[in-house]
Design a protein around this motif. Sequence first.
Motif, PDB file in Angstrom:
ATOM      1  N   THR A   1     -12.106  -7.887   0.197  1.00 14.76           N
ATOM      2  CA  THR A   1     -12.100  -6.447  -0.126  1.00 14.76           C
ATOM      3  C   THR A   1     -12.819  -5.635   0.950  1.00 14.76           C
ATOM      4  O   THR A   1     -12.654  -4.419   1.007  1.00 14.76           O
TER       5      THR A   1
ATOM      6  N   CYS B   1      -2.883  -5.558   4.029  1.00 20.04           N
ATOM      7  CA  CYS B   1      -3.038  -5.910   2.623  1.00 20.04           C
ATOM      8  C   CYS B   1      -2.802  -7.405   2.411  1.00 20.04           C
ATOM      9  O   CYS B   1      -1.924  -7.998   3.055  1.00 20.04           O
TER      10      CYS B   1
ATOM     11  N   ASN C   1      -6.455  -4.272  -6.561  1.00 21.18           N
ATOM     12  CA  ASN C   1      -5.422  -3.516  -7.283  1.00 21.18           C
ATOM     13  C   ASN C   1      -4.454  -4.450  -8.002  1.00 21.18           C
ATOM     14  O   ASN C   1      -3.933  -5.388  -7.375  1.00 21.18           O
TER      15      ASN C   1
ATOM     16  N   ASN D   1     -12.314  -2.873  -6.182  1.00 24.05           N
ATOM     17  CA  ASN D   1     -11.485  -2.742  -4.971  1.00 24.05           C
ATOM     18  C   ASN D   1     -10.326  -3.736  -4.902  1.00 24.05           C
ATOM     19  O   ASN D   1      -9.824  -4.043  -3.815  1.00 24.05           O
TER      20      ASN D   1
ATOM     21  N   ILE E   1       0.820  -1.224   0.000  1.00 24.63           N
ATOM     22  CA  ILE E   1       0.000   0.000   0.000  1.00 24.63           C
ATOM     23  C   ILE E   1       0.845   1.262   0.000  1.00 24.63           C
ATOM     24  O   ILE E   1       0.347   2.321  -0.321  1.00 24.63           O
TER      25      ILE E   1
ATOM     26  N   HIS F   1      -6.842  -4.072   2.100  1.00 21.73           N
ATOM     27  CA  HIS F   1      -6.468  -3.859   0.697  1.00 21.73           C
ATOM     28  C   HIS F   1      -6.179  -5.216   0.050  1.00 21.73           C
ATOM     29  O   HIS F   1      -5.675  -6.123   0.719  1.00 21.73           O
TER      30      HIS F   1
END
Length: 226
Positions: free
Chosen positions: A177, A153, A209, A207, A22, A181
Amino acid sequence: MNHDSQAFKVCEKFVSINGEGIKAGQLSVFVRFKGCNLDCSYCDTKWANEKDADFESMSTDEIVKYVVETSVQNVTLTGGEPLIQPGISGLIKNLKENDLNVEIETNGAVNLKPFCSDETRPDCFTMDYKLPSSGMEDSMLTDNFFYLKDSDCVKFVAGSENDLEKALKIIHEYDLTNRCHVYISPVFGSIEPVRIVEFMIENVLNNVNLQIQMHKVIWNPEERGV
Ligand SMILES: C[S@@+](CC[C@H](N)C(=O)[O-])C[C@H]1O[C@@H](n2cnc3c(N)ncnc32)[C@H](O)[C@@H]1O
Ligand SMILES: Nc1nc2[nH]cc(C(=O)O)c2c(=O)[nH]1
Ligand code: SF4
Ligand SMILES: [Mg+2]
């Protein structure tokens, strides 16, 4: 034992931009510990897991001093596997007392519960879920998902279509999600990033990445210490 007398095996330490997670793109101080409890097929730091890998022996105080002297606010403890290092909780606590933002890169095979007390919890767990092509999926502790929060994450490093399908299943099954993250990254060089984007579109992965390891684009992918 006084935590100051704890010696850590440090394979490398350096300042760079964080290429993952992140805080990707921000400066961080990296401390890479020797040794791992897994052996992923694609691991880009196998050298640090070898029995005869070179290391520097550093105490908690020496590591904290090194980090503080850089004046960089983010610190990433990685490896190898940082959470199997004896004394790591004391190090995390000490770094936090110095107002550093502490990130732990962990492999999903170490129980996070003992690291979740207020004093010793890192600011961010970046936890992998090892997918089938890693060969290590059987070691995944899915209860760890319940200890993650919005500052953490989960990373899926995918090397095949089958890996992507499994990541999708786990994201839905554990409602990831809505917990933290979520990132999907290619096993470097094994799957085209465009395929991951197509997969995200096909499955409407809101959501989630896509993340490319930035340091491997900026420097030679084999380069150490970056
Ligand atoms: C070297 S590991 C060290 C920390 C911990 N053992 C773990 O696996 O999370 C750091 C991160 O690099 C990722 N990684 C290792 N080899 C990779 C590769 N060939 N391509 C993409 N990511 C890789 C891992 O999946 C992990 O997220
Ligand atoms: N620049 C850079 N960023 C990173 N983020 C996580 C890394 C790791 O190896 O854990 C890493 C790394 O090795 N280099
Ligand atoms: S868990 Fe991390 S350090 Fe260990 S073999 Fe896998 S990628 Fe490498
Ligand atoms: Mg790395």
